[in-house]
Write a protein that holds these residues in place. Structure first.
Motif, PDB file in Angstrom:
ATOM      1  N   LYS A  37       0.841  -1.190   0.000  1.00  0.00           N
ATOM      2  CA  LYS A  37       0.000   0.000   0.000  1.00  0.00           C
ATOM      3  C   LYS A  37       0.879   1.243   0.000  1.00  0.00           C
ATOM      4  CE  LYS A  37      -0.328  -0.087   5.059  1.00  0.00           C
ATOM      5  NZ  LYS A  37      -1.218  -0.239   6.206  1.00  0.00           N
ATOM      6  N   ILE A  38       0.247   2.382  -0.181  1.00  0.00           N
ATOM      7  CA  ILE A  38       0.947   3.649  -0.035  1.00  0.00           C
ATOM      8  C   ILE A  38       0.988   3.956   1.460  1.00  0.00           C
ATOM      9  CG2 ILE A  38       0.901   6.116  -0.529  1.00  0.00           C
ATOM     10  CD1 ILE A  38       1.547   4.439  -2.983  1.00  0.00           C
ATOM     11  N   VAL A  44       4.961   0.729  -0.083  1.00  0.00           N
ATOM     12  CA  VAL A  44       5.640  -0.099   0.920  1.00  0.00           C
ATOM     13  C   VAL A  44       4.975  -1.469   0.959  1.00  0.00           C
ATOM     14  CG1 VAL A  44       6.235  -0.334   3.376  1.00  0.00           C
ATOM     15  CG2 VAL A  44       6.266   1.925   2.305  1.00  0.00           C
ATOM     16  N   TRP A  45       5.798  -2.509   1.156  1.00  0.00           N
ATOM     17  CA  TRP A  45       5.315  -3.883   1.298  1.00  0.00           C
ATOM     18  C   TRP A  45       5.557  -4.321   2.745  1.00  0.00           C
ATOM     19  CZ3 TRP A  45       6.442  -1.676  -3.132  1.00  0.00           C
ATOM     20  CH2 TRP A  45       5.768  -2.069  -4.276  1.00  0.00           C
ATOM     21  N   PHE A  46       4.576  -5.054   3.297  1.00  0.00           N
ATOM     22  CA  PHE A  46       4.582  -5.467   4.695  1.00  0.00           C
ATOM     23  C   PHE A  46       4.409  -6.975   4.800  1.00  0.00           C
ATOM     24  CE2 PHE A  46       2.916  -1.219   4.403  1.00  0.00           C
ATOM     25  CZ  PHE A  46       3.331  -0.548   5.538  1.00  0.00           C
ATOM     26  N   LEU A  47       5.074  -7.565   5.785  1.00  0.00           N
ATOM     27  CA  LEU A  47       4.827  -8.959   6.176  1.00  0.00           C
ATOM     28  C   LEU A  47       4.336  -8.929   7.620  1.00  0.00           C
ATOM     29  CD1 LEU A  47       7.943 -10.776   4.663  1.00  0.00           C
ATOM     30  CD2 LEU A  47       5.587 -10.801   3.809  1.00  0.00           C
ATOM     31  N   GLY A  49       2.247  -7.060   8.997  1.00  0.00           N
ATOM     32  CA  GLY A  49       2.142  -5.693   9.493  1.00  0.00           C
ATOM     33  C   GLY A  49       3.465  -4.978   9.684  1.00  0.00           C
ATOM     34  N   ASN A  50       4.566  -5.642   9.398  1.00  0.00           N
ATOM     35  CA  ASN A  50       5.896  -5.073   9.576  1.00  0.00           C
ATOM     36  C   ASN A  50       6.421  -4.588   8.207  1.00  0.00           C
ATOM     37  OD1 ASN A  50       8.020  -4.517  11.423  1.00  0.00           O
ATOM     38  ND2 ASN A  50       9.169  -6.264  10.632  1.00  0.00           N
ATOM     39  N   PRO A  51       6.834  -3.314   8.086  1.00  0.00           N
ATOM     40  CA  PRO A  51       7.344  -2.838   6.795  1.00  0.00           C
ATOM     41  C   PRO A  51       8.640  -3.543   6.431  1.00  0.00           C
ATOM     42  CG  PRO A  51       7.731  -1.197   8.502  1.00  0.00           C
ATOM     43  CD  PRO A  51       6.900  -2.271   9.119  1.00  0.00           C
ATOM     44  N   ILE A  52       8.726  -3.983   5.170  1.00  0.00           N
ATOM     45  CA  ILE A  52       9.858  -4.780   4.706  1.00  0.00           C
ATOM     46  C   ILE A  52      10.669  -4.022   3.652  1.00  0.00           C
ATOM     47  CG2 ILE A  52      10.508  -6.937   3.547  1.00  0.00           C
ATOM     48  CD1 ILE A  52       9.386  -7.266   6.395  1.00  0.00           C
ATOM     49  N   VAL A  53       9.974  -3.536   2.625  1.00  0.00           N
ATOM     50  CA  VAL A  53      10.639  -2.890   1.496  1.00  0.00           C
ATOM     51  C   VAL A  53       9.711  -1.836   0.905  1.00  0.00           C
ATOM     52  CG1 VAL A  53       9.841  -4.635  -0.169  1.00  0.00           C
ATOM     53  CG2 VAL A  53      11.912  -3.319  -0.663  1.00  0.00           C
ATOM     54  N   GLY A  54      10.304  -0.789   0.378  1.00  0.00           N
ATOM     55  CA  GLY A  54       9.527   0.241  -0.288  1.00  0.00           C
ATOM     56  C   GLY A  54      10.441   1.100  -1.145  1.00  0.00           C
ATOM     57  N   TYR A  55       9.822   1.960  -1.938  1.00  0.00           N
ATOM     58  CA  TYR A  55      10.627   2.872  -2.750  1.00  0.00           C
ATOM     59  C   TYR A  55       9.981   4.241  -2.773  1.00  0.00           C
ATOM     60  CZ  TYR A  55       7.341   1.275  -6.412  1.00  0.00           C
ATOM     61  OH  TYR A  55       6.214   0.930  -7.132  1.00  0.00           O
TER      62      TYR A  55
END
Length: 130
Positions: A37-38, A44-47, A49-55
């Motif tokens: 989601k934004i 950002v991508w979450f596993l 509920g924990n943020p993992i990677v984004g740009y």
């Protein structure tokens, strides 16, 4: 792809859009279970509920950031601060993206995680999850 992320990507310049689309495609391929989601105005991508990677778009280019990337011990990822575990790389051309490196980093993002989800409750203290 998440429509909000596609809207974000579409709002970039031509080359930056190519970079964002390529990153989103690879992240979705290698982290299919991740929610995306934004968040704080960028993808950002979450596993769990924990943020993992984004740009995000920054002056130096498109910054690909891994929240736990410092622990990956990858020389191509830059560690900017000392307090948190994030590390990142900047892209200015889609041709700079090394899909082999990206696949390795995304696998490490699954295996190595710091608990950003609960950082506020812990008053800024990070604990390793995996």
């Amino acid at each position: 792809m998440n429509l909000d992320i596609q809207t974000y990507n579409n709002s970039q310049s031509t080359e930056d859009k190519l970079i964002c689309d390529a990153l989103a495609e690879q992240i979705n391929l290698h982290l299919p279970e991740a929610e995306n989601k934004i968040w704080h105005a960028h993808p950002v991508w979450f596993l769990d509920g924990n943020p993992i990677v984004g740009y995000s778009k920054q002056k130096k280019g498109i910054r690909l950031m891994f929240w736990s990337g410092k622990s990956f011990e990858e020389t191509k990822l830059n560690v900017l601060g000392a307090k948190f575990q994030d590390a990142s790389i900047f892209y200015n051309s889609v041709n700079e993206i090394d899909s082999t490196d990206l696949k390795i980093w995304l696998q490490k993002a699954k295996e190595i995680q710091w608990d950003y989800k609960n950082i506020v409750q812990r008053k800024g203290v990070l604990e390793r999850l995996k």
